[in-house]
Design a protein around this motif. Structure first.
Motif, PDB file in Angstrom:
ATOM      1  N   LYS A 127       0.837  -1.188   0.000  1.00 27.94           N
ATOM      2  CA  LYS A 127       0.000   0.000   0.000  1.00 27.94           C
ATOM      3  C   LYS A 127       0.882   1.252   0.000  1.00 27.94           C
ATOM      4  CE  LYS A 127      -4.075  -1.972   2.227  1.00 27.94           C
ATOM      5  NZ  LYS A 127      -5.016  -1.876   3.375  1.00 27.94           N
ATOM      6  N   TYR A 128       0.359   2.300  -0.639  1.00 32.94           N
ATOM      7  CA  TYR A 128       1.114   3.552  -0.740  1.00 32.94           C
ATOM      8  C   TYR A 128       1.234   4.227   0.619  1.00 32.94           C
ATOM      9  CZ  TYR A 128       2.366   8.311  -2.006  1.00 32.94           C
ATOM     10  OH  TYR A 128       2.992   9.528  -2.090  1.00 32.94           O
ATOM     11  N   GLN A 129       2.417   4.759   0.914  1.00 29.65           N
ATOM     12  CA  GLN A 129       2.664   5.495   2.147  1.00 29.65           C
ATOM     13  C   GLN A 129       3.355   6.811   1.804  1.00 29.65           C
ATOM     14  OE1 GLN A 129       1.803   5.083   5.414  1.00 29.65           O
ATOM     15  NE2 GLN A 129       2.754   7.092   5.689  1.00 29.65           N
ATOM     16  N   PRO A 130       2.658   7.931   1.907  1.00 33.50           N
ATOM     17  CA  PRO A 130       3.292   9.219   1.598  1.00 33.50           C
ATOM     18  C   PRO A 130       4.489   9.467   2.514  1.00 33.50           C
ATOM     19  CG  PRO A 130       0.912   9.457   1.839  1.00 33.50           C
ATOM     20  CD  PRO A 130       1.263   8.091   2.326  1.00 33.50           C
ATOM     21  N   PRO A 131       5.557  10.056   1.994  1.00 37.59           N
ATOM     22  CA  PRO A 131       6.747  10.314   2.826  1.00 37.59           C
ATOM     23  C   PRO A 131       6.583  11.574   3.679  1.00 37.59           C
ATOM     24  CG  PRO A 131       7.155  11.002   0.565  1.00 37.59           C
ATOM     25  CD  PRO A 131       5.788  10.397   0.584  1.00 37.59           C
ATOM     26  N   TYR A 132       6.566  11.413   4.986  1.00 40.35           N
ATOM     27  CA  TYR A 132       6.529  12.566   5.881  1.00 40.35           C
ATOM     28  C   TYR A 132       7.112  12.158   7.230  1.00 40.35           C
ATOM     29  CZ  TYR A 132       2.382  10.376   7.972  1.00 40.35           C
ATOM     30  OH  TYR A 132       1.510   9.498   8.592  1.00 40.35           O
ATOM     31  N   THR A 133       7.643  13.146   7.938  1.00 35.32           N
ATOM     32  CA  THR A 133       8.209  12.944   9.270  1.00 35.32           C
ATOM     33  C   THR A 133       7.360  13.707  10.279  1.00 35.32           C
ATOM     34  OG1 THR A 133      10.424  12.833   8.308  1.00 35.32           O
ATOM     35  CG2 THR A 133      10.276  13.222  10.682  1.00 35.32           C
ATOM     36  N   ILE A 134       7.077  13.093  11.415  1.00 32.38           N
ATOM     37  CA  ILE A 134       6.351  13.787  12.476  1.00 32.38           C
ATOM     38  C   ILE A 134       7.374  14.444  13.397  1.00 32.38           C
ATOM     39  CG2 ILE A 134       4.761  13.548  14.412  1.00 32.38           C
ATOM     40  CD1 ILE A 134       3.499  11.199  12.992  1.00 32.38           C
ATOM     41  N   THR A 135       7.487  15.758  13.291  1.00 32.52           N
ATOM     42  CA  THR A 135       8.471  16.513  14.063  1.00 32.52           C
ATOM     43  C   THR A 135       7.895  16.933  15.420  1.00 32.52           C
ATOM     44  OG1 THR A 135       7.753  18.640  13.152  1.00 32.52           O
ATOM     45  CG2 THR A 135       9.432  17.404  11.913  1.00 32.52           C
ATOM     46  N   SER A 136       8.779  17.393  16.295  1.00 31.74           N
ATOM     47  CA  SER A 136       8.317  17.876  17.606  1.00 31.74           C
ATOM     48  C   SER A 136       7.428  19.104  17.447  1.00 31.74           C
ATOM     49  CB  SER A 136       9.523  18.203  18.494  1.00 31.74           C
ATOM     50  OG  SER A 136      10.356  19.172  17.880  1.00 31.74           O
ATOM     51  N   LYS A 137       7.695  19.926  16.427  1.00 30.91           N
ATOM     52  CA  LYS A 137       6.854  21.098  16.179  1.00 30.91           C
ATOM     53  C   LYS A 137       5.443  20.674  15.782  1.00 30.91           C
ATOM     54  CE  LYS A 137       6.520  25.401  13.539  1.00 30.91           C
ATOM     55  NZ  LYS A 137       7.165  26.302  12.533  1.00 30.91           N
ATOM     56  N   ILE A 138       5.331  19.636  14.967  1.00 30.92           N
ATOM     57  CA  ILE A 138       4.017  19.129  14.556  1.00 30.92           C
ATOM     58  C   ILE A 138       3.235  18.653  15.785  1.00 30.92           C
ATOM     59  CG2 ILE A 138       2.863  17.222  13.351  1.00 30.92           C
ATOM     60  CD1 ILE A 138       5.003  17.498  11.154  1.00 30.92           C
ATOM     61  N   ILE A 139       3.887  17.912  16.650  1.00 28.68           N
ATOM     62  CA  ILE A 139       3.228  17.414  17.870  1.00 28.68           C
ATOM     63  C   ILE A 139       2.765  18.583  18.743  1.00 28.68           C
ATOM     64  CG2 ILE A 139       3.594  16.134  20.020  1.00 28.68           C
ATOM     65  CD1 ILE A 139       5.578  14.362  18.423  1.00 28.68           C
TER      66      ILE A 139
END
Length: 334
Positions: free
Chosen positions: A2-14
């Motif tokens: 299945k497709y998984q878009p590339p992204y990182t969950i950063t501390s700023k996002i949290i």
């Protein structure tokens, strides 16, 4: 796989997600107390104005209000059509399901009817995103769109990631694919609002698009940075910040009621504050205001002073349906 878009969950996002979640509770309580339909309508108008202004539409919130109320507005027919389409789309969008391709295509048809030939269908040719006369992004070939959109909508349907991240990732991926001949920007913003409103209906009435318009350069820079890094974290951070800022603005406006001062909810420039300070009597012509301020260049005055003051609701036109009327005057909004 299945497709998984590339992204990182950063501390700023949290951190941003935590702040947004905290403000959802505050706004929900305020809306339940006030049931302020007038405020919701004003926010919807700001949403439409902001999203279309990013694409070059010059109609003001007053003109959009006039169109919404069935009045005739003297403006370029294409821009009036864009507004009418956007009003229909935002009125109908709650009936659409974000992961359904048929609904996505129908939404595009509503948004772009009378503006382009290829409405409600994916593009059949190549398309690039321009910045001035420079191509900043060359979208994937047309023969790849069906597969790419199927992957993206499939991920949207199956993903259990937080809706704030999910909607932002979708927004970025959608703009990267650029599946339509035109209208991709307004569709991406509409669809993020739809995804968020399915999570919490309060997002249908938060004018995020207006904040994006005010930070338009940063919006495109975040898109480009995410493409350069093959990671949409930069764009996610930007969009979440816009959502938070829009919520804080709506929160203050809701607390203060319909007559909340724009200074409390919007950063007002020194030029606008100076303009307000010289308006003592009821009505002024543009020339009279420029004379009071010692200004000589009409276009600059309207861009830096008058239009921002009207946009944030400090000043209103006496003939809002004809903004370029020779008899036009301006007054402080009561």
């Amino acid at each position: 796989m299945k497709y998984q878009p590339p992204y990182t969950i950063t501390s700023k996002i949290i951190h941003l997600i935590a702040q947004i979640s905290e403000n959802i509770g505050r706004l929900t309580v305020l809306e339940e107390i006030q049931e302020n339909l007038k405020l919701r309508k004003a926010n919807r108008i700001r949403t439409i104005q902001g999203s279309l202004a990013i694409e070059g539409n010059t109609l003001s919130t007053e003109q959009i209000t006039a169109i919404l109320n069935g009045k005739t507005v003297i403006a370029p027919p294409k821009e009036v059509q864009e507004v009418r389409n956007a009003i229909k789309a935002y009125e109908a969008f709650q009936q659409w399901q974000p992961s359904q391709e048929a609904d996505l295509l129908q939404a595009h048809q509503v948004l772009m009817t009378g503006l382009i030939d290829e409405v409600g269908q994916y593009r059949h040719g190549g398309v690039g995103v321009m910045s001035g006369d420079r191509v900043v992004h060359m979208a994937p070939p047309a023969n790849q769109i069906n597969r790419l959109m199927a992957d993206l909508l499939g991920w949207l349907n199956d993903s259990d990631v937080h809706p704030l991240i999910q909607s932002s990732v979708f927004h970025y991926e959608f703009e990267f694919i650029h599946p339509f001949a035109d209208g991709n920007g307004r569709m991406g913003r509409l669809w993020q609002t739809l995804i968020l409103s399915k999570w919490n209906p309060i997002f249908a009435n938060i004018p995020v698009e207006s904040l994006i318009y005010q930070n338009q350069k940063a919006y495109y820079e975040a898109l480009q940075a995410s493409t350069d890094r093959t990671d949409s974290a930069v764009f996610i951070e930007f969009i979440l910040q816009m959502i938070l800022d829009a919520m804080l603005s709506s929160n203050e406006t809701a607390q203060n009621g319909d007559h909340a001062t724009a200074q409390d909810s919007v950063q007002v420039s020194d030029q606008v504050q100076r303009l307000i300070s010289v308006m003592k009597q009821d009505e002024y012509s543009l020339a009279e205001l420029m004379q009071l301020l010692g200004l000589t260049h009409s276009a600059t005055f309207q861009k830096n002073d008058m239009n921002p003051a009207i946009e944030v609701g400090l000043i209103e036109r006496t003939i809002p349906e004809k903004p370029k009327s020779q008899k036009q005057k301006y007054r402080l909004k009561k």
